[in-house]
Design a protein around this motif. Structure first.
Motif, PDB file in Angstrom:
ATOM      1  N   ALA A  98      12.056  19.436  60.598  1.00  0.00           N
ATOM      2  CA  ALA A  98      12.667  20.709  60.984  1.00  0.00           C
ATOM      3  C   ALA A  98      13.900  21.011  60.140  1.00  0.00           C
ATOM      4  N   GLU A  99      14.665  19.987  59.833  1.00  0.00           N
ATOM      5  CA  GLU A  99      15.906  20.164  59.076  1.00  0.00           C
ATOM      6  C   GLU A  99      15.631  20.557  57.630  1.00  0.00           C
ATOM      7  N   VAL A 100      14.591  19.980  57.027  1.00  0.00           N
ATOM      8  CA  VAL A 100      14.290  20.273  55.623  1.00  0.00           C
ATOM      9  C   VAL A 100      13.460  21.548  55.491  1.00  0.00           C
ATOM     10  N   ALA A 101      12.571  21.782  56.451  1.00  0.00           N
ATOM     11  CA  ALA A 101      11.666  22.927  56.347  1.00  0.00           C
ATOM     12  C   ALA A 101      12.389  24.254  56.550  1.00  0.00           C
ATOM     13  N   ALA A 102      13.433  24.265  57.367  1.00  0.00           N
ATOM     14  CA  ALA A 102      14.119  25.528  57.673  1.00  0.00           C
ATOM     15  C   ALA A 102      14.657  26.225  56.425  1.00  0.00           C
ATOM     16  N   PRO A 103      15.398  25.529  55.548  1.00  0.00           N
ATOM     17  CA  PRO A 103      15.880  26.228  54.347  1.00  0.00           C
ATOM     18  C   PRO A 103      14.758  26.599  53.382  1.00  0.00           C
ATOM     19  N   LEU A 104      13.666  25.860  53.406  1.00  0.00           N
ATOM     20  CA  LEU A 104      12.541  26.213  52.536  1.00  0.00           C
ATOM     21  C   LEU A 104      11.846  27.479  53.028  1.00  0.00           C
ATOM     22  N   ALA A 105      11.672  27.586  54.344  1.00  0.00           N
ATOM     23  CA  ALA A 105      11.024  28.778  54.901  1.00  0.00           C
ATOM     24  C   ALA A 105      11.853  30.025  54.660  1.00  0.00           C
ATOM     25  N   ALA A 106      13.181  29.870  54.649  1.00  0.00           N
ATOM     26  CA  ALA A 106      14.066  31.021  54.469  1.00  0.00           C
ATOM     27  C   ALA A 106      14.408  31.291  53.008  1.00  0.00           C
ATOM     28  N   HIS A 107      14.050  30.395  52.111  1.00  0.00           N
ATOM     29  CA  HIS A 107      14.454  30.503  50.705  1.00  0.00           C
ATOM     30  C   HIS A 107      13.761  31.689  50.038  1.00  0.00           C
ATOM     31  N   ARG A 120      19.983  20.254  53.033  1.00  0.00           N
ATOM     32  CA  ARG A 120      19.663  21.604  52.588  1.00  0.00           C
ATOM     33  C   ARG A 120      19.834  21.747  51.065  1.00  0.00           C
ATOM     34  N   LYS A 121      20.848  21.081  50.536  1.00  0.00           N
ATOM     35  CA  LYS A 121      21.052  21.153  49.085  1.00  0.00           C
ATOM     36  C   LYS A 121      19.905  20.480  48.346  1.00  0.00           C
ATOM     37  N   ASP A 122      19.400  19.360  48.870  1.00  0.00           N
ATOM     38  CA  ASP A 122      18.234  18.726  48.251  1.00  0.00           C
ATOM     39  C   ASP A 122      17.061  19.702  48.218  1.00  0.00           C
ATOM     40  N   ALA A 123      16.881  20.451  49.313  1.00  0.00           N
ATOM     41  CA  ALA A 123      15.794  21.429  49.370  1.00  0.00           C
ATOM     42  C   ALA A 123      15.993  22.513  48.313  1.00  0.00           C
ATOM     43  N   ARG A 124      17.220  23.002  48.175  1.00  0.00           N
ATOM     44  CA  ARG A 124      17.489  24.043  47.175  1.00  0.00           C
ATOM     45  C   ARG A 124      17.277  23.508  45.760  1.00  0.00           C
ATOM     46  N   ASP A 125      17.704  22.270  45.513  1.00  0.00           N
ATOM     47  CA  ASP A 125      17.508  21.665  44.194  1.00  0.00           C
ATOM     48  C   ASP A 125      16.018  21.536  43.869  1.00  0.00           C
ATOM     49  N   ALA A 126      15.241  21.176  44.882  1.00  0.00           N
ATOM     50  CA  ALA A 126      13.798  21.015  44.674  1.00  0.00           C
ATOM     51  C   ALA A 126      13.137  22.350  44.352  1.00  0.00           C
ATOM     52  N   VAL A 127      13.566  23.410  45.027  1.00  0.00           N
ATOM     53  CA  VAL A 127      13.011  24.741  44.739  1.00  0.00           C
ATOM     54  C   VAL A 127      13.362  25.157  43.318  1.00  0.00           C
ATOM     55  N   ARG A 128      14.584  24.887  42.911  1.00  0.00           N
ATOM     56  CA  ARG A 128      15.011  25.240  41.554  1.00  0.00           C
ATOM     57  C   ARG A 128      14.158  24.501  40.517  1.00  0.00           C
ATOM     58  N   ALA A 129      13.893  23.223  40.768  1.00  0.00           N
ATOM     59  CA  ALA A 129      13.073  22.441  39.843  1.00  0.00           C
ATOM     60  C   ALA A 129      11.636  22.952  39.806  1.00  0.00           C
ATOM     61  N   ALA A 136      11.033  32.939  59.791  1.00  0.00           N
ATOM     62  CA  ALA A 136      11.938  32.871  58.642  1.00  0.00           C
ATOM     63  C   ALA A 136      11.215  33.248  57.352  1.00  0.00           C
ATOM     64  N   ALA A 137       9.942  32.848  57.240  1.00  0.00           N
ATOM     65  CA  ALA A 137       9.162  33.121  56.029  1.00  0.00           C
ATOM     66  C   ALA A 137       8.888  34.611  55.851  1.00  0.00           C
ATOM     67  N   ALA A 138       8.921  35.356  56.950  1.00  0.00           N
ATOM     68  CA  ALA A 138       8.615  36.786  56.877  1.00  0.00           C
ATOM     69  C   ALA A 138       9.697  37.569  56.144  1.00  0.00           C
ATOM     70  N   ASP A 139      10.869  36.976  55.990  1.00  0.00           N
ATOM     71  CA  ASP A 139      11.990  37.700  55.390  1.00  0.00           C
ATOM     72  C   ASP A 139      11.702  38.128  53.955  1.00  0.00           C
ATOM     73  N   ASN A 140      10.968  37.311  53.203  1.00  0.00           N
ATOM     74  CA  ASN A 140      10.588  37.738  51.850  1.00  0.00           C
ATOM     75  C   ASN A 140       9.067  37.785  51.686  1.00  0.00           C
ATOM     76  N   LEU A 141       8.403  37.991  52.817  1.00  0.00           N
ATOM     77  CA  LEU A 141       6.942  38.191  52.834  1.00  0.00           C
ATOM     78  C   LEU A 141       6.191  37.020  52.212  1.00  0.00           C
ATOM     79  N   LYS A 142       6.638  35.797  52.523  1.00  0.00           N
ATOM     80  CA  LYS A 142       5.907  34.617  52.047  1.00  0.00           C
ATOM     81  C   LYS A 142       4.494  34.597  52.610  1.00  0.00           C
ATOM     82  N   ARG A 143       3.592  34.040  51.819  1.00  0.00           N
ATOM     83  CA  ARG A 143       2.287  33.695  52.375  1.00  0.00           C
ATOM     84  C   ARG A 143       2.475  32.498  53.294  1.00  0.00           C
ATOM     85  N   VAL A 144       1.854  32.519  54.454  1.00  0.00           N
ATOM     86  CA  VAL A 144       1.989  31.433  55.416  1.00  0.00           C
ATOM     87  C   VAL A 144       0.602  30.922  55.787  1.00  0.00           C
TER      88      VAL A 144
END
Length: 290
Positions: free
Chosen positions: A217-226, A48-57, A250-258
């Protein structure tokens, strides 16, 4: 020492985040096998931290990439195609192992992927004419609508099309100015991790494309909720309806385009759907000159 006495130098595959090649934050790896079950390599098991780091980058890189001219982005995508052309043998071998294809069929897949980079590069400075418009209004104004990139896009690469499908979801997202976090095919991540090496030595700025491998599933979950991810392409969840539903919720929480998953022939003409999927429309009013 003869050639037979040499020890093989096995390749260490790493993640690609912010233009660098870190190991997984957890230090975990998982075995990657070919279509016949023979071991190929150990791939990083992203956390999950790798996913967060990637989003930050990706967020850090978004401003510069989205602010580049469309023509410049097209030139950069074409440069990626040039570099892949010089490494076709490597990718042919990796695709053949990943998908159980003959060398000839794998070579055709790689050639189609290279051509797809060129195809999307050509669209870079033409899409505004397709997606934008001049709108008729009643009054002394110009009313113009122009496409703008959505922002940070999470991409789940197709599970079975390890390279052509991968390019078919990646190239349209970045040519329009988005930055991305790409989750490679869980069972066949090596072509994606090797593509990262090409991107690192191309003109694509660091952070525009970030590549993670591991359990989808493990990596996508934090990305969908980010909360800082603006859109998600669920192509890699096409074979798991329950996972796709969970990620969309999970993506609906911040109205992501899906972009919902569907049965896709990745060898077919890709059209413009994926380029248009991650664009916003900006409308400007301007008074008529005297």
């Amino acid at each position: 020492m003869t050639a037979n006495d040499r020890l093989s130098v096995l390749k260490t595959y790493k993640l690609f985040v912010g233009g660098k090649f870190p190991r997984s934050e957890s230090g975990r790896v998982y075995e990657v096998s070919d279509s016949k079950g023979r071991w190929l390599a150990n791939a990083p098991l992203s956390s999950r931290k790798d996913a967060r780091d990637a989003v930050r980058a990706a967020r850090k890189a978004f401003g510069g990439w989205s602010g580049a001219t469309a023509y410049n982005r097209g030139q950069i995508l074409y440069r990626v195609a040039e570099m892949l052309e010089g490494r076709r043998e490597q990718f042919t071998a990796e695709v053949a192992d990943a998908e159980g294809l003959s060398k000839a069929k794998a070579s055709a897949q790689v050639a189609a992927a290279v051509d797809r980079w060129v195809w999307y590069a050509g669209w870079s400075d033409k899409l505004a004419q397709i997606a934008g418009s001049a709108n008729p209004v009643s009054g002394p104004f110009f009313n113009l609508s122009t496409p703008e990139p959505t922002g940070v896009v999470a991409l789940l690469a197709p599970q079975r099309s390890s390279f052509l499908g991968l390019v078919s979801v990646l190239a349209p997202a970045i040519v329009t100015g988005n930055s991305v976090v790409l989750v490679a095919s869980e069972s066949s991540p090596l072509p994606a991790l090797s593509l990262a090496e090409v991107l690192a030595t191309s003109d694509v700025p660091g952070g525009v494309v970030n590549v993670l491998s591991g359990r989808t599933a493990e990596v996508a979950a934090p990305l969908a909720a980010h909360q800082d991810v603006n859109a998600i392409d669920l192509a890699g969840a096409a074979e798991d309806a329950e996972l796709a539903k969970e990620l969309e919720t999970a993506a609906a929480d911040n109205l992501k385009r899906v972009l919902r998953p569907s049965a896709t022939d990745w060898s077919a003409d890709p059209g413009t759907e994926r380029m248009l999927a991650f664009l916003e429309t900006k409308t400007v009013w301007h008074p008529l000159g005297i």
